[in-house]
Design a protein around this motif. Structure first.
Motif, mmCIF file in Angstrom:
data_model
loop_
_atom_site.group_PDB
_atom_site.id
_atom_site.type_symbol
_atom_site.label_atom_id
_atom_site.label_comp_id
_atom_site.label_asym_id
_atom_site.label_seq_id
_atom_site.Cartn_x
_atom_site.Cartn_y
_atom_site.Cartn_z
ATOM 1 N N PRO A 380 0.838 -1.368 -0.191
ATOM 2 C CA PRO A 380 -0.242 0.286 -0.061
ATOM 3 C C PRO A 380 0.890 1.228 -0.271
ATOM 4 C CG PRO A 380 -0.070 -0.942 1.925
ATOM 5 C CD PRO A 380 0.544 -1.995 1.103
ATOM 6 N N PHE A 381 0.242 2.515 -0.600
ATOM 7 C CA PHE A 381 0.968 3.426 -0.624
ATOM 8 C C PHE A 381 -0.071 5.112 -0.927
ATOM 9 C CE2 PHE A 381 1.135 2.343 -5.252
ATOM 10 C CZ PHE A 381 0.517 3.091 -5.472
ATOM 11 N N ASN A 382 0.458 6.036 -0.516
ATOM 12 C CA ASN A 382 -0.955 7.405 -0.446
ATOM 13 C C ASN A 382 -0.288 8.096 -2.354
ATOM 14 O OD1 ASN A 382 -1.683 6.586 2.260
ATOM 15 N ND2 ASN A 382 -0.518 8.372 3.050
ATOM 16 N N PHE A 383 -0.938 8.511 -3.025
ATOM 17 C CA PHE A 383 -1.001 8.725 -3.313
ATOM 18 C C PHE A 383 -2.006 9.740 -4.004
ATOM 19 C CE2 PHE A 383 -3.689 9.479 -8.376
ATOM 20 C CZ PHE A 383 -2.483 9.448 -8.277
ATOM 21 N N TYR A 384 -1.466 11.217 -4.439
ATOM 22 C CA TYR A 384 -2.683 12.366 -4.135
ATOM 23 C C TYR A 384 -2.738 12.761 -5.640
ATOM 24 C CZ TYR A 384 -4.057 17.505 -3.753
ATOM 25 O OH TYR A 384 -3.832 18.451 -4.070
ATOM 26 N N ALA A 385 -3.456 12.483 -5.616
ATOM 27 C CA ALA A 385 -4.324 12.975 -7.276
ATOM 28 C C ALA A 385 -4.763 14.317 -7.857
ATOM 29 C CB ALA A 385 -5.947 12.150 -7.546
ATOM 30 N N TYR A 386 -3.843 14.605 -8.914
ATOM 31 C CA TYR A 386 -3.221 15.918 -9.539
ATOM 32 C C TYR A 386 -4.541 16.326 -10.746
ATOM 33 C CZ TYR A 386 0.941 16.965 -7.166
ATOM 34 O OH TYR A 386 1.803 17.127 -5.921
ATOM 35 N N TYR A 407 -2.858 0.593 -4.240
ATOM 36 C CA TYR A 407 -1.486 -0.211 -4.495
ATOM 37 C C TYR A 407 -2.077 -1.383 -5.876
ATOM 38 C CZ TYR A 407 -4.978 -4.292 -3.145
ATOM 39 O OH TYR A 407 -6.246 -5.377 -2.943
ATOM 40 N N TRP A 408 -0.393 -1.490 -6.341
ATOM 41 C CA TRP A 408 -0.945 -2.380 -7.590
ATOM 42 C C TRP A 408 -0.947 -3.499 -7.143
ATOM 43 C CZ3 TRP A 408 -0.429 -1.910 -12.615
ATOM 44 C CH2 TRP A 408 -0.406 -2.233 -13.376
ATOM 45 N N PHE A 415 -4.081 -0.820 -10.032
ATOM 46 C CA PHE A 415 -4.415 0.151 -8.627
ATOM 47 C C PHE A 415 -5.719 -0.666 -8.941
ATOM 48 C CE2 PHE A 415 -1.455 1.906 -11.681
ATOM 49 C CZ PHE A 415 0.151 1.655 -10.855
ATOM 50 N N VAL A 416 -5.367 -0.596 -7.149
ATOM 51 C CA VAL A 416 -6.355 -0.668 -6.605
ATOM 52 C C VAL A 416 -6.838 0.181 -5.510
ATOM 53 C CG1 VAL A 416 -7.822 -2.747 -4.860
ATOM 54 C CG2 VAL A 416 -6.797 -3.176 -6.705
ATOM 55 N N VAL A 417 -7.763 0.802 -5.510
ATOM 56 C CA VAL A 417 -7.846 1.582 -4.547
ATOM 57 C C VAL A 417 -8.553 1.101 -3.018
ATOM 58 C CG1 VAL A 417 -9.079 3.985 -3.765
ATOM 59 C CG2 VAL A 417 -8.441 3.346 -5.637
ATOM 60 N N THR A 418 -7.720 1.126 -1.432
ATOM 61 C CA THR A 418 -8.586 0.744 -0.184
ATOM 62 C C THR A 418 -8.780 1.901 0.517
ATOM 63 O OG1 THR A 418 -5.906 0.642 -0.065
ATOM 64 C CG2 THR A 418 -6.263 -0.938 -0.484
ATOM 65 N N GLY A 419 -8.220 3.300 -0.144
ATOM 66 C CA GLY A 419 -8.856 4.106 1.107
ATOM 67 C C GLY A 419 -8.587 5.265 0.844
ATOM 68 N N LYS A 420 -9.604 6.615 1.140
ATOM 69 C CA LYS A 420 -9.951 7.899 0.795
ATOM 70 C C LYS A 420 -9.707 8.706 2.157
ATOM 71 C CE LYS A 420 -13.327 11.716 -0.660
ATOM 72 N NZ LYS A 420 -14.401 11.374 -1.403
ATOM 73 N N GLN A 421 -8.636 9.910 1.416
ATOM 74 C CA GLN A 421 -8.547 10.640 3.259
ATOM 75 C C GLN A 421 -9.471 11.520 3.083
ATOM 76 O OE1 GLN A 421 -5.419 13.733 3.459
ATOM 77 N NE2 GLN A 421 -4.218 12.488 5.167
ATOM 78 N N ASN A 422 -10.591 12.032 4.440
ATOM 79 C CA ASN A 422 -11.869 12.523 4.237
ATOM 80 C C ASN A 422 -10.998 13.979 4.604
ATOM 81 O OD1 ASN A 422 -11.183 12.666 7.219
ATOM 82 N ND2 ASN A 422 -12.651 11.024 7.303
ATOM 83 N N THR A 423 -12.044 15.182 5.427
ATOM 84 C CA THR A 423 -11.441 16.564 5.270
ATOM 85 C C THR A 423 -10.977 16.275 6.837
ATOM 86 O OG1 THR A 423 -14.103 16.455 6.429
ATOM 87 C CG2 THR A 423 -13.362 17.118 3.705
ATOM 88 N N SER A 424 -11.195 15.642 8.070
ATOM 89 C CA SER A 424 -10.561 15.041 8.875
ATOM 90 C C SER A 424 -9.022 14.747 8.981
ATOM 91 C CB SER A 424 -10.912 15.087 9.528
ATOM 92 O OG SER A 424 -12.461 14.973 10.548
ATOM 93 N N GLY A 425 -8.382 14.779 7.881
ATOM 94 C CA GLY A 425 -7.430 14.096 7.537
ATOM 95 C C GLY A 425 -6.772 12.590 7.401
#
Length: 808
Positions: A380-386, A407-408, A415-425
């Motif tokens: 798993p890794f964090n990814f910022y979508a531009y 993760y790949w 690429f499989v998305v497992t989580g999303k950072q919400n507005t609280s961080g």
């Protein structure tokens, strides 16, 4: 020097319903040549993590400090100084060690201690004095029996109080507490009153009573927390009852009752600290990152931070200089001052004079290695979508400006998305359940869709990959054969500067600092293009350890130094060797007349570069001990990069069988394992508030109940519980890339599995019986027993204990 991270960090109350588990046995299948070694005999302390423990952090911290003073090892030796790591005893949640903080120097607090006993049949009495900043603390403890099968917490009494010395009305009776442990249970009381400020008169009162029967492994208890708000004239009372048998643990508060299974086969565990051991001998890995020092403040020091003639203790290491032992503020030591390096291998300790060399900044080398995308499968890794990622059906999978965890998947090549950072961080994991519907994971992101959003490359961070990395497309898409560039960081020592100068120094394309004294600014902002005349040249000073503006003259520096004398870090752009810049020129058509971009570094194969960071903060500087006669520098080891192969077991989830990158500092300090969040009330995974106006069907976990702990633990066995050293240079002494070391956890937490509530309702609902609660009236003022402190002179009395380890 063996320096335990923490022997009793969360102490007895964190497992009041489960006696101490202290393990020191050789694992099954280990060769008998390891018997009797440190790998065999070092203790692993385990405790149970539960909601009940969250209100007991302060007292656990004080008990950790008592343990770190080692009073039982210095009975009847008079007053002595013990350095106790406050960060280890009071920081919440273990190893922090599982994070990459700027500065990992210990935060030692000097305690004056006296331990005495008149005979083998009388109690051991412990007196403790602590003066830090404006507070004075007195502790008196009397212990008559060590922990045993029939008295799992021992038999002892501890009373304490602290006062604010700047408030004349504070008589050490407004902030008090005590612990009274016997064969039949434990009583704990804490009263803290605010006697200054806007909310004067407010107080917190915590009472805990545990009744236990060791022979049947049963017990029950109650915790009551009273909070008085003087301004609002309101009293808030929270009460929690708990009980246990050999098989179950029950807790009930004003919200709910919960039942847990005490079977360790069903429990989860997380290790907070580890040590590394020689795979052949079992000896502790000696990996010195720093040394204790002493400094005598004199009239030549014009900083005004100390008192002339006073000796101050400190610590100098890979992370920099810390001089705050024996003073309420940081003592400033001028560059070139004489300090003494302390060695505790003799009695009394040996003090060797050295010259303290401090730089205006820190040069970091960023080295690169490459691997294929296929090798990071399911990491798993964090990814910022531009940019938005939109499917052919106009469905938005990734939204620009949002951070995701993904993760790949090397099987589906997506690429499989497992989580999303919400507005609280907080990272919010799929699926998310709300009142109207369940929000599933946004589906796989195809390699082509990722390429459309990021056609050049994308960068990210992963603890388990060792930090920052970049992924470059293969052709017009991403694939299993795409190149993944991993970056590692190491401090560059002044001894390496001459070679860098002789090779032509360093070049900077963008974000290049100038030499404005004390406050440099950055030139060539952003990415380019820049003409050849804009490229900045730098050299390095082997004597001062500073970066200078100007090309080198042979092996020496020229021009003025780059340093910032205020807080707030200034970072340079990427500095590359003159050789690498020449390579870039050769790869660009039309050079040297062409223009340059900061991204030109990608033209190099596995590029390495440098950055210079500078400020008045110690973590942005280098500090060294220099032999005044030979001029040699005492080596401090950087963090040791290590690789761990995750066992191929289902309990490790997607990580099973993967090789992850971690870092090791010294005894007890290993970090890089990512944390996960569990709800302290249920020991289940946290539920985060979704970014939606609808209400979740399952309430989100309150922030006060969120407990973060390492995702997995390294097992204690010789077939799976080992690590190998990653790529290292000459700065790690005799340690070589590929060396194998065994691993042992020193401190673990256990989280019981929630089970059928009916079981506990039947066992406990009407049978909890707890004696009367402890109260203020039962507190014994320790000031008379402790007496007046006679300050010890640090110049003649070196610390006899450092974080639980007796020195002499």
């Amino acid at each position: 020097m063996k320096s335990p991270f923490s022997l009793l960090r969360h102490c007895i109350f964190m497992f009041a319903f489960l006696p101490i588990t202290a393990m020191a046995t050789l694992p099954v299948g280990a060769p008998q040549t390891l018997a009797g070694s440190a790998y065999d005999t070092d203790i692993t302390n385990s405790y149970v993590q539960d909601q009940v423990t969250s209100d007991l952090v302060l007292i656990n911290g004080f008990l950790c400090m008592i343990n770190a003073m080692s009073p039982s090892q210095l009975v009847n030796t008079g007053d002595y100084i013990a350095l106790v790591d406050g960060m280890a005893c009071f920081a919440s949640g273990g190893s922090g060690g599982q994070s990459s903080d700027k500065n990992k120097n210990p935060s030692y607090i000097p305690m004056q201690v006296n331990s005495s006993r008149t005979s083998n049949s009388t109690p051991m009495n412990i007196k403790v004095w602590l003066d830090v900043e404006k507070y004075a603390l007195n502790l008196f403890a009397s212990a008559s029996q060590a922990p045993s099968k029939y008295a799992p917490y021992g038999v002892f009494r501890l009373d304490g109080c602290f006062k604010d010395t700047t408030v004349t009305t504070d008589t050490c009776t407004d902030n008090v507490g005590y612990i009274d442990a016997s064969r039949s249970g434990v009583a704990f009381y804490l009263f803290m009153k605010q006697n200054s400020g806007s909310n004067i008169g407010s107080f917190n009162e915590l009472s805990v009573q545990l009744a236990a029967t060791s022979s049947t492994n049963t017990g029950s208890g109650i915790l009551v927390n009273n909070k008085w708000d003087a301004n609002a004239a309101t009293l808030t009372t929270d009460a929690t009852t708990f009980a246990y048998t050999e098989n179950y643990f029950y807790r009930k508060d004003k919200t709910a009752a919960v039942c847990f299974d005490r079977n360790l086969n069903f429990a989860e565990e997380s290790a907070w600290s580890y040590a590394l051991y020689n795979a052949t001998t079992g000896a502790v890995l000696d990996h010195p990152m720093g040394y204790p020092i002493e400094y005598v403040y004199d009239s030549a020091n014009t900083s005004g931070t100390g008192v002339n003639g006073t000796t101050y203790s400190g610590y100098v290491s890979y992370w920099g200089l810390s001089m705050q032992y024996g003073s309420s503020t940081q003592i400033i030591v001028p560059n070139g001052a004489t300090v003494s390096k302390i060695s505790y291998s003799t009695s009394p300790p040996t003090k060797t004079p050295y010259t303290l060399l401090q730089t205006g900044g820190k040069l970091i080398k960023h080295s690169s290695t490459s691997k294929l995308m296929s090798t990071i499968d399911k990491m798993p890794f964090n990814f910022y979508a531009y940019n938005n990622v939109v499917t052919a059906g106009a469905v938005t999978i990734l939204s620009a400006g949002t951070t995701y965890e993904l993760y790949w998947d090397n099987t589906s090549l997506t690429f499989v998305v497992t989580g999303k950072q919400n507005t609280s961080g907080n990272m919010e994991y799929y699926p998310i359940t709300v009142a109207s519907s369940t929000i599933p994971a946004p589906g796989p992101v195809t390699a082509l869709e990722m390429y459309t959003a990021n056609p050049y490359s994308f960068g990210s961070w992963s603890d388990l990959l060792g930090g920052w990395f970049n992924v470059y497309p293969s052709g017009s898409t991403y694939s299993a054969s795409s190149k993944v560039i991993l970056q590692t960081e190491n401090v560059v020592y002044p001894s390496e500067f001459a070679a860098l100068n002789s090779a032509g120094g360093l070049k900077c394309i963008s974000n290049c600092p100038d030499s404005t004294a004390g406050n440099p600014t950055l030139l060539n902002l952003n990415g380019g293009p820049y003409a050849i005349g804009n490229i900045q040249s730098y050299s390095l000073n082997s004597v001062t350890g500073n970066l200078h503006v100007g090309a080198p003259s042979g092996s020496t520096s020229t021009g003025n130094p780059v340093y910032k004398n205020t807080t707030g870090t200034l970072y340079s752009g990427q500095l590359i060797s003159a050789t690498d810049f020449a390579t870039i020129q050769g790869l660009k058509v039309g050079c040297p007349s062409c223009s340059y971009y900061s991204s030109d570094l990608s033209l190099l194969s596995n590029p390495s570069y440098y950055t210079w960071q500078t400020s008045s903060d110690t973590w942005d500087q280098m500090a060294f001990l220099k032999d005044p006669t030979s001029g040699s520098i005492v080596a401090f080891y950087p963090p040791l990069p290590i690789n761990f192969v995750v066992p191929s077991k289902a309990s490790y989830g997607n990580l099973q069988g993967k090789t992850v990158a971690l870092q090791y500092g010294d005894y007890g300090s290993l970090w890089g394992i990512p944390n996960k969040c569990t709800d302290a009330t249920t020991n289940k995974s946290c539920i985060f508030s979704p970014d939606t106006s609808t209400t979740p069907t399952t309430p989100a976990t309150l922030s006060s109940n969120m407990h973060w702990a390492p995702t997995f633990s390294i097992p204690y066995n010789v077939t799976e519980g080992f690590v190998t050293v990653g790529t290292v240079g000459t700065t790690q002494g005799t340690i070589q890339t590929g060396d194998k070391f065994l691993v042992k956890a020193l401190e673990k937490e256990i989280r019981f599995r929630k089970t059928d509530q009916l079981i506990c309702d039947t066992l406990f609902a009407s049978s909890i019986s707890v004696p009367s609660l402890p109260s203020y009236s039962k507190w014994i003022n320790p000031t008379t027993s402790v007496g007046t402190k006679t300050p010890l002179d640090p110049a003649t009395t070196a610390p006899r204990v450092i974080q639980g380890v007796k020195q002499y």
